[in-house]
Design a protein around this motif. Structure first.
Motif, mmCIF file in Angstrom:
data_model
loop_
_atom_site.group_PDB
_atom_site.id
_atom_site.type_symbol
_atom_site.label_atom_id
_atom_site.label_comp_id
_atom_site.label_asym_id
_atom_site.label_seq_id
_atom_site.Cartn_x
_atom_site.Cartn_y
_atom_site.Cartn_z
ATOM 1 N N ALA A 137 0.685 -1.068 -0.056
ATOM 2 C CA ALA A 137 -0.035 -0.021 -0.047
ATOM 3 C C ALA A 137 0.973 1.173 0.008
ATOM 4 C CB ALA A 137 -0.847 -0.091 1.158
ATOM 5 N N GLN A 138 0.336 2.562 -0.381
ATOM 6 C CA GLN A 138 1.067 3.593 -0.508
ATOM 7 C C GLN A 138 1.711 3.937 1.082
ATOM 8 O OE1 GLN A 138 1.857 4.905 -3.349
ATOM 9 N NE2 GLN A 138 3.173 6.253 -2.290
ATOM 10 N N GLU A 139 1.032 3.727 2.042
ATOM 11 C CA GLU A 139 1.696 4.050 3.261
ATOM 12 C C GLU A 139 2.632 3.196 3.621
ATOM 13 O OE1 GLU A 139 2.430 5.911 6.924
ATOM 14 O OE2 GLU A 139 1.140 6.515 5.223
ATOM 15 N N GLU A 140 2.544 1.824 3.159
ATOM 16 C CA GLU A 140 3.860 1.127 3.239
ATOM 17 C C GLU A 140 5.043 1.356 2.479
ATOM 18 O OE1 GLU A 140 1.659 -3.454 4.197
ATOM 19 O OE2 GLU A 140 1.571 -2.560 2.150
ATOM 20 N N HIS B 132 6.018 4.380 2.126
ATOM 21 C CA HIS B 132 6.548 5.362 2.803
ATOM 22 C C HIS B 132 7.239 4.975 3.985
ATOM 23 C CE1 HIS B 132 4.599 8.274 0.102
ATOM 24 N NE2 HIS B 132 3.722 8.134 0.772
ATOM 25 N N GLN B 133 6.912 3.713 4.454
ATOM 26 C CA GLN B 133 7.763 3.184 5.615
ATOM 27 C C GLN B 133 8.998 1.926 5.122
ATOM 28 O OE1 GLN B 133 4.372 0.864 7.205
ATOM 29 N NE2 GLN B 133 3.678 2.840 8.596
ATOM 30 N N THR B 134 9.111 1.937 3.848
ATOM 31 C CA THR B 134 9.894 1.215 3.280
ATOM 32 C C THR B 134 11.509 1.720 2.891
ATOM 33 O OG1 THR B 134 8.177 -0.098 2.169
ATOM 34 C CG2 THR B 134 10.293 -0.415 1.242
ATOM 35 N N PHE C 179 10.865 5.752 2.602
ATOM 36 C CA PHE C 179 11.431 6.168 3.894
ATOM 37 C C PHE C 179 12.826 6.784 3.591
ATOM 38 C CE2 PHE C 179 13.241 5.519 8.155
ATOM 39 C CZ PHE C 179 12.324 6.419 8.856
ATOM 40 N N LYS D 10 10.178 -0.038 8.097
ATOM 41 C CA LYS D 10 9.478 -1.279 8.396
ATOM 42 C C LYS D 10 9.859 -2.201 7.627
ATOM 43 C CE LYS D 10 7.457 1.115 11.590
ATOM 44 N NZ LYS D 10 7.732 0.929 12.957
#
Length: 293
Positions: free
Chosen positions: A125-128, A130-132, A164, A191
């Motif tokens: 997902a887009q939020e994921e 940003h956490q990658t 990220f 993450k």
């Protein structure tokens, strides 16, 4: 005029990597059937660069366009290949030998790296995203200029993907190494990690780094670790290499070292030691830059 293009691959101790380069050249032959392409390797396997040049001569080449299918310009591109070409020019004075540019900092390389990342991140997902963290993995060089180019590429990949962080690591010669790059990304708060190889083809190092990644994943199964594909037969790479060839054919390969005064001075002072060549090149450039400052 009988013009032949000679593509120079790095060469590997791994036969799979060498075969992939030859298949890459075959794919170019299929795409551009009106042109004549030959292939050779810089080191570790055959045919060698002299073998490749001689093959062109045996086919009555009047003009040989030499294109290094090599990512970043270090001593191989700056000194070793030009020395082979200098020797060939002396041996075959009636044959024009043109030296093209290596792949280098081409804008499509950023797109290619991004493509390889998103192949691994397709289900994120887009939020994921940003956490990658991306860990951009290069071969590593004794030339700080080549190593610095990888950091520049990393910044551009970060700008384009919005991950990220993008950390840099190397498989050898210099530091940080792959485990350090991953640990740094995680220490910053990522993450998950996607290792994106800045490699053309498979080989000993790619296979070894996959094993390292598996060992790290087994040691800590809580953090997802992935590795993207190397470049291989990607259409963007084929387009870039053909563009480098066209630049050379048109005489627009501005960044090659074929006529570099620093290389010529270094070669004169140290005709056989490539490490000394690098040092002399750097020293002369810094001295002249200082005099301009």
């Amino acid at each position: 005029m009988n013009e032949i293009t000679l593509f120079v691959g790095h060469g590997s101790r791994d036969s799979d990597g060498n075969q992939e380069f030859l298949e890459f050249v075959n794919e170019i032959r299929r795409r551009v059937p009106t042109q004549h392409f030959e292939a050779c390797f810089l080191e570790l396997t055959t045919p060698t660069i002299p073998d490749g040049l001689n093959a062109c001569i045996r086919q009555d080449a009047d003009r040989i366009v030499v294109v290094p299918v090599i990512l970043l310009a270090a001593s191989h591109v700056k000194f070793e290949i030009p020395e082979y070409l200098d020797a060939a020019r002396r041996k075959y004075p009636n044959v024009e030998i043109v030296y093209g540019r290596n792949i280098g900092l081409h804008e499509q390389m950023i797109d290619l790296l991004t493509d390889r990342f998103y192949e691994q991140a397709a289900m994120f997902a887009q939020e994921e995203i940003h956490q990658t963290a991306i860990v951009l993995m290069g071969r590593g060089s004794s030339d700080p200029d080549a190593n610095g180019d990888l950091y520049k590429i990393a910044r551009q990949v970060w700008e384009q993907t919005g991950v990220f962080t993008v950390e840099v690591c190397f498989t050898g010669i210099t530091f940080p190494r792959l485990p350090d790059g991953i640990k740094r990304a995680l220490s910053l708060g990522a993450k998950r990690v996607v290792v994106v190889p800045y490699f053309l083809f498979t080989g000993v190092l790619i296979k070894r780094m996959r094993d390292v990644l598996q060992e790290m994943q087994a040691a800590d199964p809580t953090i997802p670790l992935h590795m993207a594909e190397y470049f291989g037969m990607h259409r963007r790479l084929i387009e870039i290499v053909l563009e480098r060839r066209e630049e050379a054919v048109r005489g627009q390969s501005f960044m090659n070292c074929d006529l570099c005064k620093y290389r010529k001075l270094a070669a004169h002072e140290h005709p056989h030691n490539h490490d000394h060549h690098d040092h002399a090149h750097s020293h002369v450039y810094q001295s002249e830059a200082g005099s301009r400052g």
